[in-house]
Scaffold this active site. Structure first.
Site, PDB file in Angstrom:
ATOM      1  N   ASP A   1      -7.497  -1.300  -5.256  1.00  0.00           N
ATOM      2  CA  ASP A   1      -8.264  -0.924  -4.074  1.00  0.00           C
ATOM      3  C   ASP A   1      -9.379   0.061  -4.447  1.00  0.00           C
ATOM      4  OD1 ASP A   1      -8.939  -0.669  -1.398  1.00  0.00           O
ATOM      5  OD2 ASP A   1      -6.987   0.066  -0.743  1.00  0.00           O
TER       6      ASP A   1
ATOM      7  N   ASP B   1      -9.734  -5.896   6.203  1.00  0.00           N
ATOM      8  CA  ASP B   1      -8.572  -5.287   6.844  1.00  0.00           C
ATOM      9  C   ASP B   1      -8.336  -5.871   8.228  1.00  0.00           C
ATOM     10  OD1 ASP B   1      -7.757  -3.689   4.807  1.00  0.00           O
ATOM     11  OD2 ASP B   1      -8.849  -1.912   5.466  1.00  0.00           O
TER      12      ASP B   1
END
Ligand code: DGJ
Length: 730
Positions: A478, A548
């Site tokens: 990430d 997301d």
């Protein structure tokens, strides 16, 4: 496939199966663009290289150099000598002057395609592609430019990059190095397609006419970004999925970029693509070479759909290297939206057990397992297991999960440091910052200065040490903030402008090292959702977390935009909880599953808490994934309807390469009254073949399904989905 040099006409023709890209040399020295479009059978057309068309100047009555430079379709235009359009190169000499002129010197045509040092790039063997290197030189400052073009046997794509070598005795400062330029006449009234968005709304399609002046997209965030994407297409007016001219440009790079179309004073359209010049200066020492990242160009005369399928084939066959490319990915369950930071070994094991009983195959432990991280305010950089949460340690957890019969995956954010971390307390100078100025925080974190070798070493070992300690088969890498305060304690004053690019090179180096040491690791890149979803990262990981946002309508728009240039096999897609965590919207579990099936497929919810009827659907969703995965991952993608444009209905189809199978996903996003059925026109089938609709006795001719359509019964309610699977009757 063939790259041809017509010596008599001084013309280069790069041919793929269906396209030709053509350049020529004017006045014995200027390399100009002639043609890019449908395949031509002759490497000829010198008359199209319009050398004499500078505006007429009555007082001089001849062509002047500046008017020539300002309208000639230069293949690699340089700033400072009369081309006032957007240029690709700006060089400053040690004496402080900016100006250069590149003259043709020689060329070489060869089989295969060399690697680009330290950079991701398309690849192909000697039988698969050919490369053309054209050497240009500046006669005054000792700069050599090698323009590198490759074209492929099996896909209609041409790739470009540039290598700049300093052959002088003094340093040269590269203040702008773009990778590609293409001049087209704007007689087809081109429109610009870009992919734009923000967090949780990445890569929505934007289409606009191009007008006089400059228009385009860019990122100066140090990553490719949520906001814009390093892809643009010019499409002729009226182009749709099936017809019209489409020129795609995709930058195989993960940092600052610009992609722009400029309509010039003579109504030409100049497209440029490359590293964003803002904040960029590269000191090129004598003898050194700078390599610009690659741009992949695709031309389609059959609309946007064919352009998309060409990019899908290009990336599946010539960019993604992972051994997982053609394999079924394990169906994963990620605990982020299930628990956020609030989890323990027991909680994760409970999720794993329930997930296993539903057919899910891998547990991924997300953020919060290390240091003192119970929120996003600390501990990045301290990659030691938090044994208060993970009682018994990481290996114990992994072994337990393996014993349940599931694989185990883990989350890292290796490029970052929290000011509240042991790492930062010891090495505050390891963060990117400008001395004397407090660096801006974002999500309460700073970015590590990966241009420094010792920082890279620390970062690599932090990740590798954990991976060596247990049977970890997947990593989610990430990256949750953009770069600011671009300063390094290590770089010399006249090299600070190299930081952004060196940072990206460092990320590539780290990931290359990781997949070399752990060749069977399934790596998924991620950046606060999809802020570093780009072809550069695909070279290292076969899949990237799309966004997301798992809310169905938003996801459909994101996945439609993403699929314009990416194969479905690389789109990280999960079934999320309902109400959705980014919009609060409620959507049927089945429809959430259909949306996720268009990507890598997985779950991101607490499977121990969802309603029983949802939980009961998981085994059949997993079975669907296994049944359709091969088709979805390797097939040809067709967009049949776009909710993003029509505001009601979304529909896409994947057809196997042998055209014997087709899977159509239909989602009635927003139902409207009156009609009981709607027609869906399939694409890509064999007109003469008969197709059976799976689960029924209904058999349809291919041509009828494509021309007459299939009658889909309208759903009752919103966000209802249908899967239609057709197989050829043999
Ligand atoms: C952003 C990612 O996109 C999420 O999936 C999650 O991993 C969080 N970061 C964790 O901080």
């Amino acid at each position: 496939m063939a790259i041809i040099y017509n010596e008599k006409e001084q013309i280069f023709a790069l041919n793929t199966g269906n396209t030709t890209y053509m350049m020529g040399i004017a006045d014995g020295k200027y390399l100009g663009h002639i043609y890019y479009g449908k395949r031509l059978n002759h490497a000829s057309g010198r008359y199209l290289l319009r050398t004499g068309e500078g505006p007429f100047v009555p007082s001089v009555n001849k062509r002047e150099k500046v008017s020539f430079m300002d309208c000639f379709p230069m293949e690699y235009p340089v700033w400072g000598s009369g081309d006032f359009r957007e240029t690709c190169l700006m060089v400053r000499t040690a004496a402080g002057h900016r100006g250069a002129e590149l003259h043709y010197e020689s060329h070489r045509i060869y089989k295969g395609k060399p690697k680009l040092e330290g950079l991701p790039a398309t690849f192909g063997g000697e039988e698969q592609c050919q490369t053309l290197d054209i050497v240009l030189r500046d006669p005054v400052i000792g700069l050599k430019a090698t323009l590198r073009y490759s074209c492929f046997e099996d896909v209609d794509a041409v790739t470009r990059s540039v290598l700049l070598t300093n052959e002088s005795e003094e340093p040269l400062y590269l203040e702008r190095v773009l990778s590609a330029c293409l001049d087209l006449d704007n007689d087809k009234e081109y429109e610009l397609i870009s992919l734009s968005g923000t967090w949780a709304r990445e890569r929505n399609i934007i289409r606009r006419p191009i007008v006089r002046g400059k228009q385009g997209v860019s990122s100066v965030r140090g990553e490719s970004s949520h906001q814009e994407h390093p892809f643009i297409a010019l499409v002729s007016k009226g182009t749709d999925q099936d017809k019209g001219d489409a020129y795609g440009f995709h930058f195989i790079y993960s940092g600052n970029f610009m992609a722009q179309a400029e309509v010039t004073q003579y109504d030409f359209a100049r497209v440029v693509m490359g590293i964003h010049p803002d904040g960029f200066t590269w000191k090129l020492k004598p003898g050194e070479t700078f390599t610009a990242p690659e741009a992949a160009m695709v031309y389609s005369d059959e609309g946007i759909g064919k352009m998309s399928r060409t990019y899908h084939d290009l990336y599946r066959s010539h960019l993604i290297r992972s051994p997982y490319l053609h394999k079924e990915r394990p169906i994963l369950i990620n605990n982020w939206e299930a628990t956020y930071f609030n989890f323990t070994t027991e909680k994760l094991i409970a999720i794993a057990k329930e997930a296993k009983s539903c057919g899910i195959e891998m547990l991924v432990m997300d953020d919060g397992w290390f240091g003192k991280r119970n929120g996003d305010n600390c501990s990045l950089g301290d990659w030691t297991v938090n044994e208060e949460k993970l009682t018994g340690g990481l290996k114990h957890l992994v072994d337990e999960v393996n014993a349940i019969g599931m694989k185990f995956g883990i989350w890292f954010e290796p490029e970052m440091v929290s000011p509240d971390s042991d790492l930062y307390r010891v090495h505050p100078d390891w963060a990117i910052q400008i001395p004397g100025r407090e660096p801006a925080q974002c999500r309460q974190q700073l970015v590590l200065d990966l241009t420094r070798k010792e920082v890279r070493e620390y970062v690599y070992e932090s990740v590798a040490r954990i991976l060596r300690s247990a049977n970890i088969e997947y990593v989610k890498w990430d990256m949750n903030r953009s770069l600011t305060d671009a300063g390094s304690y290590e770089l010399a004053a006249d090299c600070q402008g190299e930081l952004y690019h060196r940072y990206v090179l460092a990320v590539y180096e780290l990931q290359e090292r990781l997949i070399t040491e752990f060749p069977r690791l399934l790596l998924e890149n991620c950046s606060a959702g999809g802020a570093r979803f780009d072809p550069g990262m695909l070279y290292y990981s076969p899949q990237i977390w799309c966004s997301d946002d798992m809310d169905v309508p938003e996801r459909l728009a994101i996945q439609e935009g993403t699929a314009i240039c990416y194969p479905l096999s690389c789109m990280g897609a999960h079934v999320g909880a309902s109400p959705n965590h980014t919009t609060g919207r409620i959507a049927p579990f089945q429809t959430r599953g259909y949306a996720a099936l268009a990507g890598t497929f997985g779950y991101e919810l607490d499977v121990t808490k969802i309603p029983q009827e949802d939980r009961d659907m998981i085994p059949s969703q997993c079975a669907d994934y296994h049944k359709y995965h091969g088709l979805i991952a390797a097939g040809d993608y067709y967009r049949l309807a776009s909710y993003y444009y029509n505001h009601t209905f979304d529909c896409w189809e994947v057809v196997s390469k042998d055209r014997a199978e087709a899977l159509v996903t239909c989602i009635e996003v927003w139902n409207r009254p009156n009609f009981k059925s709607r027609r869906i026109y399939l694409k890509g089938l064999k007109p003469d073949a008969m197709y059976r609709l799976d689960g029924t006795d209904e058999v349809y001719p291919g041509d009828l399904l494509m021309q007459g359509g299939y009658l889909l019964t309208r759903a009752w309610g919103d966000l209802k989905g249908t899967l239609l699977y057709f197989t050829e009757v043999l």
